[in-house]
Scaffold this active site. Structure first.
Site, PDB file in Angstrom:
ATOM      1  CE  LYS A  15      -2.055   2.727   3.024  1.00 21.91           C
ATOM      2  NZ  LYS A  15      -2.205   3.925   2.181  1.00 21.91           N
ATOM      3  CB  CYS A  37      12.860   9.960   7.759  1.00 21.37           C
ATOM      4  SG  CYS A  37      13.782   8.896   6.644  1.00 21.37           S
ATOM      5  N   GLY A  78       6.902   5.080   8.009  1.00 14.40           N
ATOM      6  CA  GLY A  78       5.964   6.183   8.198  1.00 14.40           C
ATOM      7  C   GLY A  78       6.168   6.808   9.553  1.00 14.40           C
ATOM      8  CD  GLU A 107      13.674   1.291   8.877  1.00 10.23           C
ATOM      9  OE1 GLU A 107      14.189   2.325   9.355  1.00 10.23           O
ATOM     10  OE2 GLU A 107      14.163   0.163   9.024  1.00 10.23           O
ATOM     11  CB  THR A 110       1.349   5.344  11.559  1.00  5.70           C
ATOM     12  OG1 THR A 110       0.960   6.685  11.313  1.00  5.70           O
ATOM     13  CG2 THR A 110       0.496   4.416  10.733  1.00  5.70           C
ATOM     14  CD  GLU A 138       9.378  13.108  11.604  1.00  5.95           C
ATOM     15  OE1 GLU A 138       8.282  12.567  11.835  1.00  5.95           O
ATOM     16  OE2 GLU A 138      10.255  12.589  10.888  1.00  5.95           O
TER      17      GLU A 138
HETATM   18  P1  NAD Z   1       2.038   7.933   8.041  1.00  5.60           P
HETATM   19  O1  NAD Z   1       2.419   7.119   9.218  1.00  5.60           O
HETATM   20  O2  NAD Z   1       0.906   8.872   8.168  1.00  5.60           O
HETATM   21  O3  NAD Z   1       1.670   6.997   6.800  1.00  5.60           O
HETATM   22  C1  NAD Z   1       2.560   6.044   6.277  1.00  5.60           C
HETATM   23  C2  NAD Z   1       1.764   4.957   5.585  1.00  5.60           C
HETATM   24  O4  NAD Z   1       1.020   4.255   6.563  1.00  5.60           O
HETATM   25  C3  NAD Z   1       0.752   5.474   4.575  1.00  5.60           C
HETATM   26  O5  NAD Z   1       0.690   4.595   3.486  1.00  5.60           O
HETATM   27  C4  NAD Z   1      -0.539   5.454   5.364  1.00  5.60           C
HETATM   28  O6  NAD Z   1      -1.676   5.345   4.562  1.00  5.60           O
HETATM   29  C5  NAD Z   1      -0.351   4.208   6.208  1.00  5.60           C
HETATM   30  N1  NAD Z   1      -1.140   4.148   7.432  1.00  5.60           N
HETATM   31  C6  NAD Z   1      -1.685   5.170   8.137  1.00  5.60           C
HETATM   32  N2  NAD Z   1      -2.363   4.698   9.205  1.00  5.60           N
HETATM   33  C7  NAD Z   1      -2.236   3.352   9.177  1.00  5.60           C
HETATM   34  C8  NAD Z   1      -2.696   2.302  10.024  1.00  5.60           C
HETATM   35  N3  NAD Z   1      -3.434   2.538  11.113  1.00  5.60           N
HETATM   36  N4  NAD Z   1      -2.367   1.038   9.710  1.00  5.60           N
HETATM   37  C9  NAD Z   1      -1.602   0.771   8.643  1.00  5.60           C
HETATM   38  N5  NAD Z   1      -1.152   1.717   7.792  1.00  5.60           N
HETATM   39  C10 NAD Z   1      -1.457   2.995   8.058  1.00  5.60           C
HETATM   40  O7  NAD Z   1       3.369   8.658   7.596  1.00  5.60           O
HETATM   41  P2  NAD Z   1       3.520   9.711   6.435  1.00  5.60           P
HETATM   42  O8  NAD Z   1       2.934  10.997   6.936  1.00  5.60           O
HETATM   43  O9  NAD Z   1       3.066   9.124   5.147  1.00  5.60           O
HETATM   44  O10 NAD Z   1       5.112   9.854   6.326  1.00  5.60           O
HETATM   45  C11 NAD Z   1       5.843  10.728   7.096  1.00  5.60           C
HETATM   46  C12 NAD Z   1       6.521  10.004   8.228  1.00  5.60           C
HETATM   47  O11 NAD Z   1       7.301   8.926   7.724  1.00  5.60           O
HETATM   48  C13 NAD Z   1       7.487  10.882   8.981  1.00  5.60           C
HETATM   49  O12 NAD Z   1       7.346  10.661  10.367  1.00  5.60           O
HETATM   50  C14 NAD Z   1       8.852  10.392   8.518  1.00  5.60           C
HETATM   51  O13 NAD Z   1       9.893  10.607   9.421  1.00  5.60           O
HETATM   52  C15 NAD Z   1       8.586   8.943   8.331  1.00  5.60           C
HETATM   53  N6  NAD Z   1       9.572   8.346   7.435  1.00  5.60           N
HETATM   54  C16 NAD Z   1      10.500   7.503   7.964  1.00  5.60           C
HETATM   55  C17 NAD Z   1      11.477   6.951   7.150  1.00  5.60           C
HETATM   56  C18 NAD Z   1      12.499   5.995   7.691  1.00  5.60           C
HETATM   57  O14 NAD Z   1      13.137   5.322   6.902  1.00  5.60           O
HETATM   58  N7  NAD Z   1      12.688   5.897   8.999  1.00  5.60           N
HETATM   59  C19 NAD Z   1      11.494   7.263   5.782  1.00  5.60           C
HETATM   60  C20 NAD Z   1      10.537   8.140   5.287  1.00  5.60           C
HETATM   61  C21 NAD Z   1       9.573   8.673   6.114  1.00  5.60           C
END
Ligand code: NAD
Length: 480
Positions: free
Chosen positions: A173, A282, A226, A248, A230, A384
């Site tokens: 997804k 990130c 993400g 991650e 989450t 963040e």
């Molecule tokens: P998010 O957690 O809102 O969403 C990430 C993904 O998870 C999306 O596809 C979303 O639809 C899905 N999701 C949301 N709620 C869910 C649930 N309850 N169950 C399963 N899936 C769910 O994050 P975002 O806003 O898309 O991304 C930004 C975040 O990602 C920032 O905190 C950033 O630091 C982090 N990030 C981390 C890395 C890493 O490698 N550590 C890399 C990139 C981004």
């Protein structure tokens, strides 16, 4: 209007509900397409097709599996311009960045894991005169891969490539905010001859589609990138089901600048590590810590160069910062700038939304923002922001800056600038982060472990770590 479809059992299909969500182009602030508002019914179909494809894919000779993945990599390269444009329009990032970073990395991910799988080996342990143990590694089954919006195709392929290379079948997804390149990718999979059901892409909301993937009893492992909040929800669902989890999560990374650094390199790279991809990486160094004797000089130079950065239409060649991904996210970033002011911060540049003339007049642009005068422990320095906002603070000693660097709930990455290599190693070893860059930033070797400590995640991606994550080991002991 561009209509995105799910990719299930080798076919591009409508969501069962027939409902769609709006897909917004953040640089122009308006809807330009739609994506499936899928639900657990679509996830169920995807899991079933992944299960049906598993026996064929998991037992396919490695070289044959690799050749399909390599064919997909070649098609990404063939369509690089189209994919880069799609990524820029969907996400808001400069086209130039998508062309030089995101899309080349997507094909590199596919190639890296396609070939790595052919070099994977397992161990044996001899008990002298008594027995031989040998360990097998078999794919874990159906894997769930959930990715975020900041580096859409880059991070999507970073998960599915090792999963597929390891022999898993996948239900994936992408973020509902940036679904386009995953959709284009599904077309490339069909063209490359990926067998039906090996990869299934279900589009839609996190709390519906993502949650259904995580909660599905026949999905054995979840690889998630993400936000930390989450990640906690996912862990709460998956842990009682004893699923394997790779998380991650977020970061609030320190960028430490000692007075003996190569000043020019430190400033130039710090501009990149602060504002690349609008600060929506990130790994961005959002807390800049500068040794006091260099503080004033660094701040002046850094602010001058920040003011020169061109914020504007992502499709223009000289744009350095494009639009933030959504109106909601832009408002979140702006609210943190307000918070910083309340916490006593002084805004040296930026600090506000920008209106770009022409077709991007309604886009979600925020000026790159530099804030000083804040305490290390205030919310602005602890949470963040994930936007083009950095804080700069002075420090007096090595111990003090290590304390500041570690004063945070996150532990993803850190950057250290010094010409004193003894000190660089000493400080690197004391910082509680999964990734440390010394005199560089975002220099990536795909063989190295990638991931964070503390609230930045659990497990590591990259190299063998990601391949083994998608496998299960079994020890066989043979008595001699
Ligand atoms: P998010 O957690 O809102 O969403 C990430 C993904 O998870 C999306 O596809 C979303 O639809 C899905 N999701 C949301 N709620 C869910 C649930 N309850 N169950 C399963 N899936 C769910 O994050 P975002 O806003 O898309 O991304 C930004 C975040 O990602 C920032 O905190 C950033 O630091 C982090 N990030 C981390 C890395 C890493 O490698 N550590 C890399 C990139 C981004």
């Amino acid at each position: 209007m561009e209509k995105i479809l799910n990719y299930i059992n080798g076919q591009l299909v409508e969501p069962t509900s027939g409902k769609y969500l709006e897909n917004v182009n953040p640089a122009i602030g308006s809807v330009y397409g739609s994506l499936p508002d899928s639900d657990s019914g679509d996830v169920q179909k995807a899991v079933q097709s992944a299960q049906a494809a598993y026996p064929l894919w998991s037992t396919m000779p490695l070289s044959k599996r690799a050749s399909v993945l390599l064919a997909i990599a070649d098609l990404i390269d063939r369509d690089a311009d189209l994919l880069a444009l799609a990524e820029s329009v969907d996400q808001g990032k400069p086209l130039k960045l998508a062309r030089t970073v995101d899309i080349p990395r997507a094909s590199a991910n596919m190639r890296f894991y396609a070939t790595a799988s052919m070099h994977m080996s397992s161990e044996s342990h001899v008990m002298e005169g008594e027995a031989i143990n040998y360990t097998t590694r078999t794919p874990i089954g159906v894997a769930g891969c959930i990715s975020p919006w900041n580096l859409p195709l880059y991070l999507f392929t970073w998960k599915i490539a090792p999963a597929l290379a390891a022999g898993c079948t996948v239900v994936a997804k992408p973020s509902e905010l940036t679904p386009m390149t995953a959709f284009l990718f599904s077309k490339l999979c069909i063209e490359a001859g990926l067998p039906a059901g090996v990869l299934n892409i279900v589009h839609g909301l996190g709390n519906k589609v993502g949650q259904a993937i995580v909660a599905h009893p026949n999905v054995s492992a979840i690889s998630f990138t993400g936000g930390t909040v989450t990640g906690k929800t996912i862990a709460a669902t998956a842990a009682p089901m004893f699923k394997k989890l790779s998380l991650e999560l977020g970061g609030k990374n320190p960028n430490i600048i000692f007075a003996d650094c190569d000043f020019e390199q430190a400033v130039t790279t710090s501009i990149n590590s602060s504002f690349s991809n609008q600060g929506e990486i990130c790994l961005c160094g959002s807390r800049i810590l500068v040794e006091r004797s260099l503080y004033e000089k660094f701040v002046n130079e850094f602010v001058n160069r920040t003011k020169e950065l061109i914020v504007g239409d992502p499709l223009e060649e000289n744009t350095r910062l494009g639009a933030l991904v959504s109106e909601l996210h832009m408002n979140k970033v702006l609210s943190y700038i307000e918070l910083a002011k309340q916490e006593g911060g002084q805004i040296l540049c930026g600090g506000k939304r920008i209106t770009v003339s022409g077709r991007c007049a309604k886009g979600y642009f925020v000026a790159p923002t530099v804030i000083v005068g804040l305490d290390q422990y205030c919310r602005t320095n602890q949470e963040e922001i994930f936007g083009p906002v950095v804080t700069i603070m002075p420090f007096d000693s090595e111990d003090e800056v290590i304390g500041y660097a570690n004063s945070n709930a996150y532990g993803l990455s850190a950057t250290i600038w010094t010409e004193n290599l003894k000190r660089a190693h000493r400080v690197a070893h004391q910082i509680k982060s999964g990734i440390i860059w010394i005199n560089c930033w975002l220099l990536r070797d795909l063989r190295t472990p990638f991931g964070g400590m503390k609230q930045s995640g659990v497990g590591r991606e990259g190299g063998w770590e990601a391949l083994t994550f998608f496998t299960e080991s079994k020890n066989v002991c043979v008595k001699l």
